[in-house]
Design an enzyme around this catalytic site. Structure first.
Site, short mmCIF file in Angstrom:
data_model
loop_
_atom_site.label_atom_id
_atom_site.label_comp_id
_atom_site.label_asym_id
_atom_site.label_seq_id
_atom_site.Cartn_x
_atom_site.Cartn_y
_atom_site.Cartn_z
N TYR A 1 0.85 -1.19 0.00
CA TYR A 1 0.00 0.00 0.00
C TYR A 1 0.88 1.23 0.00
CZ TYR A 1 0.81 0.69 5.04
OH TYR A 1 1.39 0.92 6.26
N CYS A 2 0.29 2.34 -0.42
CA CYS A 2 0.93 3.65 -0.36
C CYS A 2 -0.13 4.63 0.13
CB CYS A 2 1.51 4.04 -1.73
SG CYS A 2 0.26 4.24 -3.01
N LYS A 3 -0.04 5.88 -0.22
CA LYS A 3 -1.01 6.88 0.23
C LYS A 3 -2.36 6.66 -0.43
CE LYS A 3 -1.60 11.96 0.50
NZ LYS A 3 -2.91 11.85 1.00
N GLY B 1 -2.68 4.63 -3.67
CA GLY B 1 -2.72 3.46 -4.53
C GLY B 1 -1.81 3.51 -5.74
N PHE C 1 -3.43 3.84 1.98
CA PHE C 1 -3.53 4.20 3.39
C PHE C 1 -4.64 5.21 3.64
CE2 PHE C 1 -2.32 6.67 7.16
CZ PHE C 1 -2.22 5.65 8.09
#
Length: 126
Positions: A78-80, A82, A107
């Protein structure tokens, strides 16, 4: 010429995204939960148990860490929002990892849904 949006859209077409509604079970099933955001983003709050490897260091860390070398690992990223996770998932697939997916919405979606967020605790000086 492609822009960042084009690259992310192409990556998302090639990877598996896990809907937020299935993310908790996917986390429990994963061998490795990777947060590919920058360290300051990770320190501000992350999903419990996530290993922080920024996207810019992904290939080097994955190649240089024996515990992460098995191509059979079930990896969830995951990141901020996607985008970085989609690009990272595509990269891991190109590196030969067989079970790679990312959390849809990243996230931000996780936190907005009220799911638990780990934050480093500041020491008490009392």
């Amino acid at each position: 010429m492609k822009n960042a949006h084009d690259l992310v859209a192409a990556a998302k077409a090639r990877i598996r995204e896990i809907p937020l509604s299935e993310s908790e079970s996917a986390i429990h099933a994963a061998d490795v939960l990777l947060d590919v955001r920058e360290p300051d983003e990770y320190r501000a709050g992350h999903i419990a148990g996530a290993l922080n490897i920024p996207r810019g260091m992904l290939e080097f860390k994955m190649s240089g860490t024996p515990e992460l070398g098995s191509r059979d690992l079930n990896i969830l990223l995951y990141c901020k929002g996607g985008g970085r996770a989609a690009l990272a998932a595509q990269t891991l697939q190109e590196m030969g990892y067989l079970s790679v997916s990312s959390i849809t919405g990243g996230f931000d979606a996780w936190a907005a849904a009220g799911k638990p967020v780990d934050k480093p605790a500041l020491p008490s000086f009392e």
